[in-house]
Write a protein that holds these residues in place. Structure first.
Motif, PDB file in Angstrom:
ATOM      1  N   ASP A 132      69.876 -39.021 -20.726  1.00 15.46           N
ATOM      2  CA  ASP A 132      71.141 -38.286 -20.727  1.00 15.46           C
ATOM      3  C   ASP A 132      71.691 -38.069 -22.130  1.00 15.46           C
ATOM      4  O   ASP A 132      72.862 -37.746 -22.294  1.00 15.46           O
ATOM      5  CB  ASP A 132      72.175 -39.035 -19.879  1.00 15.46           C
ATOM      6  N   LEU A 133      70.849 -38.241 -23.157  1.00 18.58           N
ATOM      7  CA  LEU A 133      71.348 -38.109 -24.520  1.00 18.58           C
ATOM      8  C   LEU A 133      71.492 -36.647 -24.928  1.00 18.58           C
ATOM      9  O   LEU A 133      70.722 -35.788 -24.504  1.00 18.58           O
ATOM     10  CB  LEU A 133      70.407 -38.811 -25.507  1.00 18.58           C
ATOM     11  N   THR A 134      72.482 -36.389 -25.750  1.00 21.00           N
ATOM     12  CA  THR A 134      72.647 -35.099 -26.416  1.00 21.00           C
ATOM     13  C   THR A 134      72.424 -35.332 -27.900  1.00 21.00           C
ATOM     14  O   THR A 134      73.132 -36.120 -28.528  1.00 21.00           O
ATOM     15  CB  THR A 134      74.041 -34.515 -26.167  1.00 21.00           C
ATOM     16  N   ILE A 135      71.421 -34.659 -28.445  1.00 21.71           N
ATOM     17  CA  ILE A 135      71.021 -34.887 -29.834  1.00 21.71           C
ATOM     18  C   ILE A 135      71.169 -33.603 -30.635  1.00 21.71           C
ATOM     19  O   ILE A 135      70.741 -32.528 -30.191  1.00 21.71           O
ATOM     20  CB  ILE A 135      69.567 -35.400 -29.904  1.00 21.71           C
ATOM     21  N   ILE A 190      71.275 -28.125 -30.825  1.00 18.03           N
ATOM     22  CA  ILE A 190      71.656 -29.116 -29.829  1.00 18.03           C
ATOM     23  C   ILE A 190      70.612 -29.200 -28.710  1.00 18.03           C
ATOM     24  O   ILE A 190      70.190 -28.181 -28.164  1.00 18.03           O
ATOM     25  CB  ILE A 190      73.042 -28.795 -29.223  1.00 18.03           C
ATOM     26  N   HIS A 191      70.222 -30.435 -28.372  1.00 18.75           N
ATOM     27  CA  HIS A 191      69.300 -30.686 -27.266  1.00 18.75           C
ATOM     28  C   HIS A 191      70.000 -31.592 -26.257  1.00 18.75           C
ATOM     29  O   HIS A 191      70.487 -32.672 -26.609  1.00 18.75           O
ATOM     30  CB  HIS A 191      68.018 -31.359 -27.762  1.00 18.75           C
ATOM     31  N   HIS A 192      70.062 -31.139 -25.004  1.00 19.98           N
ATOM     32  CA  HIS A 192      70.736 -31.896 -23.957  1.00 19.98           C
ATOM     33  C   HIS A 192      69.731 -32.636 -23.075  1.00 19.98           C
ATOM     34  O   HIS A 192      68.556 -32.266 -22.982  1.00 19.98           O
ATOM     35  CB  HIS A 192      71.572 -30.958 -23.087  1.00 19.98           C
ATOM     36  N   ASP A 193      70.214 -33.696 -22.418  1.00 17.75           N
ATOM     37  CA  ASP A 193      69.423 -34.467 -21.449  1.00 17.75           C
ATOM     38  C   ASP A 193      68.089 -34.907 -22.053  1.00 17.75           C
ATOM     39  O   ASP A 193      67.018 -34.713 -21.474  1.00 17.75           O
ATOM     40  CB  ASP A 193      69.192 -33.659 -20.175  1.00 17.75           C
ATOM     41  N   VAL A 194      68.168 -35.529 -23.212  1.00 17.18           N
ATOM     42  CA  VAL A 194      66.971 -35.968 -23.931  1.00 17.18           C
ATOM     43  C   VAL A 194      66.593 -37.380 -23.482  1.00 17.18           C
ATOM     44  O   VAL A 194      67.424 -38.283 -23.528  1.00 17.18           O
ATOM     45  CB  VAL A 194      67.210 -35.962 -25.449  1.00 17.18           C
ATOM     46  N   PRO A 195      65.344 -37.613 -23.038  1.00 10.69           N
ATOM     47  CA  PRO A 195      64.892 -38.983 -22.734  1.00 10.69           C
ATOM     48  C   PRO A 195      64.632 -39.734 -24.041  1.00 10.69           C
ATOM     49  O   PRO A 195      63.950 -39.221 -24.923  1.00 10.69           O
ATOM     50  CB  PRO A 195      63.596 -38.770 -21.944  1.00 10.69           C
ATOM     51  N   CYS A 196      65.178 -40.917 -24.151  1.00  8.15           N
ATOM     52  CA  CYS A 196      65.118 -41.680 -25.399  1.00  8.15           C
ATOM     53  C   CYS A 196      64.142 -42.848 -25.281  1.00  8.15           C
ATOM     54  O   CYS A 196      64.352 -43.744 -24.457  1.00  8.15           O
ATOM     55  CB  CYS A 196      66.507 -42.201 -25.752  1.00  8.15           C
ATOM     56  N   PRO A 197      63.092 -42.905 -26.097  1.00  8.61           N
ATOM     57  CA  PRO A 197      62.147 -44.023 -26.064  1.00  8.61           C
ATOM     58  C   PRO A 197      62.609 -45.249 -26.855  1.00  8.61           C
ATOM     59  O   PRO A 197      61.799 -46.114 -27.167  1.00  8.61           O
ATOM     60  CB  PRO A 197      60.871 -43.428 -26.706  1.00  8.61           C
ATOM     61  N   GLY A 198      63.890 -45.339 -27.159  1.00 11.88           N
ATOM     62  CA  GLY A 198      64.388 -46.434 -27.977  1.00 11.88           C
ATOM     63  C   GLY A 198      64.245 -47.800 -27.360  1.00 11.88           C
ATOM     64  O   GLY A 198      64.115 -48.798 -28.063  1.00 11.88           O
ATOM     65  N   CYS A 199      64.284 -47.893 -26.025  1.00  7.95           N
ATOM     66  CA  CYS A 199      64.075 -49.168 -25.333  1.00  7.95           C
ATOM     67  C   CYS A 199      63.518 -48.864 -23.950  1.00  7.95           C
ATOM     68  O   CYS A 199      63.259 -47.709 -23.600  1.00  7.95           O
ATOM     69  CB  CYS A 199      65.364 -49.990 -25.250  1.00  7.95           C
ATOM     70  N   GLY A 200      63.351 -49.887 -23.140  1.00 11.10           N
ATOM     71  CA  GLY A 200      62.753 -49.703 -21.830  1.00 11.10           C
ATOM     72  C   GLY A 200      63.607 -48.949 -20.835  1.00 11.10           C
ATOM     73  O   GLY A 200      63.114 -48.550 -19.773  1.00 11.10           O
ATOM     74  N   CYS A 201      64.891 -48.731 -21.130  1.00 15.33           N
ATOM     75  CA  CYS A 201      65.756 -47.970 -20.219  1.00 15.33           C
ATOM     76  C   CYS A 201      65.381 -46.490 -20.185  1.00 15.33           C
ATOM     77  O   CYS A 201      65.646 -45.810 -19.196  1.00 15.33           O
ATOM     78  CB  CYS A 201      67.216 -48.111 -20.628  1.00 15.33           C
ATOM     79  N   ARG A 212      72.324 -49.917 -23.245  1.00 13.72           N
ATOM     80  CA  ARG A 212      72.991 -49.073 -22.253  1.00 13.72           C
ATOM     81  C   ARG A 212      72.669 -49.487 -20.817  1.00 13.72           C
ATOM     82  O   ARG A 212      73.159 -48.854 -19.875  1.00 13.72           O
ATOM     83  CB  ARG A 212      72.628 -47.607 -22.490  1.00 13.72           C
ATOM     84  N   HIS A 213      71.864 -50.516 -20.639  1.00 14.22           N
ATOM     85  CA  HIS A 213      71.564 -51.011 -19.290  1.00 14.22           C
ATOM     86  C   HIS A 213      72.848 -51.427 -18.586  1.00 14.22           C
ATOM     87  O   HIS A 213      73.095 -51.082 -17.431  1.00 14.22           O
ATOM     88  CB  HIS A 213      70.600 -52.197 -19.390  1.00 14.22           C
ATOM     89  N   TRP A 214      73.693 -52.152 -19.288  1.00 14.22           N
ATOM     90  CA  TRP A 214      74.976 -52.633 -18.769  1.00 14.22           C
ATOM     91  C   TRP A 214      75.877 -51.451 -18.400  1.00 14.22           C
ATOM     92  O   TRP A 214      76.490 -51.433 -17.340  1.00 14.22           O
ATOM     93  CB  TRP A 214      75.621 -53.501 -19.845  1.00 14.22           C
TER      94      TRP A 214
END
Length: 436
Positions: free
Chosen positions: A30-33, A15-26, A165-167
């Motif tokens: 805060d992802l947990t992977i 488990i990895h917490h607080d992962v920055p996600c390059p999926g979009c410009g946001c 997730r911007h919204w």
């Protein structure tokens, strides 16, 4: 979306917490992977864009190609060096798909061979840099939108489709210090064409692209308290004039307003005029309230790439290094225009989703010149590059720095290991081959 897993399978995940996600410009951090044997098995909170990024097909060293044939990475580096030595005007672009560290290394390479660098998104027009230089621009961080904005105007954008997730995390549902109720404390206005986002707004102002300039001039005239010719308004934008008048009053009455802009507002054919006009409206409104402009940029690191080029060359986003010093001509040095006009004789690029949106003429031009392509997913193009160099995926097997759409730099980290070079190392290998 998270997979259905048994409790025993879940307990075995790394488990990895607080992962920055390059999926979009946001670039949500805060992802947990959850990983198992180097494969992503769970992502929380669920996000289709994060899932698409982390679960895309892997590349390996076996995907390395030179002129369509299997090759080793040293062979690919050597062939890339030969291409760049022979080129008189090589183009470097697609830089927003890699880390800021790799962009800096690429600038070293471009400077060495006398190349043209375009760090802007090839298919998303963003005149922010030049607008800041000409008229100035009031901007803000995504965190400021979350904490303060009680009036959010979505103009020419659809974050519920493009930035999922911007919204939820920033502009609408998130509770903030001065908007503790989240959605209930915010008024939402959509402008432009109807879409999923405008359908969820409290008010919608239909506006055709041909009416955009007139609408912006009308808002400026209201802010400057100039007289209004209602007959002309009713003729030029009969469906929007009344709504724009209400919007002006809502802006005046708000505690903090923000315009969230997308590609339908930032139209390439209109140049930087719409953004400059909106900046002229926002600026005087600060005498009565507070507000800002936020651009819904694509990801993962187009803002960061432009920042690196600006810091190294002094120019926002693009520069020609063919004469030994940086030269700036944004109207003629964009990657798409250079390719369309056949003004470059080689290209170095980072593969990404943008490539499929490049014009057919530009893609055909790429097929006619030697190309070096870096990619962290299987290459899907309608041309065969001269060199394809598989590299680690930022934020998955490679670390570094990327900048969020609001120009906030964030560190991305490696969650697992892959037997591949980083983008930085791959560019450095070419530099070393050129130096020998």
């Amino acid at each position: 979306m998270p997979d259905r897993m048994t409790e025993a399978e879940t307990s075995q995940l790394e488990i990895h917490h607080d992962v920055p996600c390059p999926g979009c410009g946001c670039l949500c951090d805060d992802l947990t992977i959850g990983l198992a044997n180097g494969e992503v098995k769970s992502i929380e909170p669920a996000c289709a864009m994060a899932s698409a990024y982390y679960r895309q097909k892997h590349v390996s060293l076996a995907d390395c190609r030179v002129d369509g044939q299997a090759a080793t990475m040293p062979e690919a580096s050597l062939r890339a060096a030969e291409i760049l030595r022979a080129a008189k005007a090589p183009l470097f672009f697609g830089l927003g798909e890699t880390s800021s560290e790799a962009v800096r290394r690429t600038l070293d390479l471009a400077d060495r061979v006398g190349g043209i660098v375009d760090a802007s998104h090839p298919t998303f027009y963003d005149p922010t840099g030049r607008t800041i230089q000409t008229t100035g621009l009031v901007t803000c961080s995504l965190g400021e939108i979350r904490q303060r904005a009680d009036l959010v105007i979505f103009w020419g954008c659809d974050p519920q489709t493009t930035h999922l997730r911007h919204w939820q995390r920033y502009s609408v549902e998130a509770s903030g210090r001065f908007v503790p109720g989240g959605r209930s404390d915010r008024t939402l206005v959509g402008i432009g064409s109807q879409n999923k986002t405008t359908d969820a707004c409290d008010a919608f102002i239909p506006l055709d692209p041909s009416q955009q300039i007139a609408a912006l001039h009308y808002l400026i005239s209201l802010a400057q308290e100039k007289p209004t010719n209602h007959e002309v308004l009713d003729e030029t934008m009969p469906d929007a004039a009344q709504g724009l008048g209400r919007l002006y009053q809502q802006v005046r009455d708000s505690k903090y307003f923000v315009f969230v802009l997308g590609d339908a507002f930032l139209r390439r054919e209109a140049g930087r005029i719409p953004l400059e006009l909106l900046a002229q409206f926002v600026r005087p409104m600060h005498e009565q309230t507070r507000g800002a402009i936020s651009i819904l940029r694509p990801g993962p690191n187009w803002v960061g790439a432009g920042g690196v080029v600006a810091s190294r060359t002094g120019y926002p986003g693009s520069a020609a290094l063919t004469q030994g010093i940086p030269q700036f001509d944004p109207d003629n040095l964009s990657a798409a225009k250079l390719l369309t006009q056949n003004r470059v004789d080689a290209a170095v690029l980072w593969e990404g989703p943008w490539l499929s949106d490049l014009t057919e003429v530009a893609r055909n031009a790429l097929a006619k010149i030697p190309t070096v392509v870096f990619g962290h997913r299987p290459l899907a193009t309608d041309f065969t590059p001269s060199v394809f160099m598989p590299i680690k995926r930022p934020g998955f097997s490679d670390d570094g720095t990327m900048s969020r759409m609001d120009d906030m730099p964030l560190p991305v980290r490696a969650l697992t290991q892959e037997d591949l070079p980083s983008a930085d190392a791959a560019v450095q290998a070419i530099l070393e081959k050129i130096a020998t």
